[in-house]
Design an enzyme around this catalytic site. Structure first.
Site, PDB file in Angstrom:
ATOM      1  CD  GLU A   1      -4.857 -44.715 -22.952  1.00  0.00           C
ATOM      2  OE1 GLU A   1      -4.427 -45.087 -22.268  1.00  0.00           O
ATOM      3  OE2 GLU A   1      -6.078 -44.926 -23.799  1.00  0.00           O
TER       4      GLU A   1
ATOM      5  CE  LYS B   1      -6.278 -45.993 -19.733  1.00  0.00           C
ATOM      6  NZ  LYS B   1      -6.833 -47.945 -19.594  1.00  0.00           N
TER       7      LYS B   1
END
Length: 293
Positions: free
Chosen positions: A175, A212
């Site tokens: 992420e 993400k």
């Protein structure tokens, strides 16, 4: 059920990931939005007790089902809590059919070269070994501007951690968030995409990750990443957008599904009756699921 079934659900399931991983830094804000004032808890333990009650209420809600939610990201302390006599990770998978993930980062370092790297994660291998029922992890860093050196460093660090997670038999959610308020957001996203592709190409068969990412300024920018053979799924973070804004932007990206935190819990309140709470949560879930589909 096996890890193979969990993997299939994450790769092919029609739904989104609920991010229920507020940690020490983000918990007071999440509780305030939920209608719990800081005066209502006197210690860190009492604060976490309050957030756990909120999480349990969400997980137990009728609308929180595998038909629309395929995975959930949890804070480590949550894994030591119980719901109806079972550990939260086991409850999610065994009772709800929702795949559990663990947030492993320890927060962000100070900004340098336009980015915030992850702080060190000591004893990661030992931590991962403690949670055999968890499918994967999530680890966040933040990009504030289109700085090539900073973005390269963020992605390199993310993949170093990802290798350790893969070695433990789990799937990492990489992420590198791009700040939605960045004046160079779209340029940063182009740089980020190039760096991610470079590192994905170094992974071997069986070394799989999820990504993400902030919803890109240019719709479908990340389709190439979603199609990469080493990527199980590309999921979107809400990044501070309202639920409606996040869903509108996500709907323009055909190969991303949601992994929303604040947008999932928007409008929920401790003061609501169970019926009011369930209805508000279901409305958010339906909106996010439609945008993901």
């Amino acid at each position: 059920m096996s890890k193979a079934e969990q993997r299939d659900q994450m790769q092919n399931g029609a739904g989104f990931i609920a991010a229920l991983d507020q940690s020490g830094g983000s918990t007071p804000k999440a509780l305030a939005l939920y209608g719990v004032d800081a005066s209502e808890y006197g210690s860190e333990q009492e604060m976490f007790d309050e957030i756990q009650k909120m999480r349990a209420r969400i997980i137990l809600a009728d609308g929180f089902t595998k038909e629309k939610i395929i995975g959930a990201i949890l804070f480590e302390r949550t894994l030591h809590e119980m719901i109806e006599g079972k550990g939260v990770a086991d409850y999610l998978w065994q009772e709800k059919g929702i795949v559990p993930f663990l947030k492993i980062d320890k927060g962000l370092a100070d900004q340098e070269n336009g980015v915030q790297m992850m702080k060190p994660i000591p004893g990661l291998g030992d931590t991962l070994a403690k949670y055999p029922s968890v499918f994967g992890t999530k680890e966040r860093s933040v990009i504030h501007e289109a700085n090539a050196e900073g973005i390269a460093a963020v992605v390199a660090q993310q993949f170093d951690v990802a290798q350790e997670v893969i070695a433990a038999g789990m799937v990492p959610i990489v992420e590198p968030e791009v700040n939605i308020h960045s004046e160079t957001k779209s340029e940063a996203e182009e740089m980020l995409k190039a760096e991610l592709l470079k590192h994905l190409d170094t992974l071997e068969d069986g070394q799989n990750v999820m990504l993400k990412l902030t919803i890109p300024t240019e719709p479908n920018l990340y389709d190439t990443l979603a199609d990469h053979p080493r990527v199980l799924r590309v999921v979107a973070l809400s990044g501070g957008y309202s639920t409606d804004d996040a869903c509108d932007k996500l709907a323009k990206n055909g190969k991303m599904i949601a992994s929303f935190s604040r947008a999932l819990t928007e409008g929920l309140s401790k003061q609501q009756s169970d019926a009011e709470f369930d209805a508000a949560l279901k409305a958010n879930i339906d909106k996010i699921h439609t945008a993901s589909a």
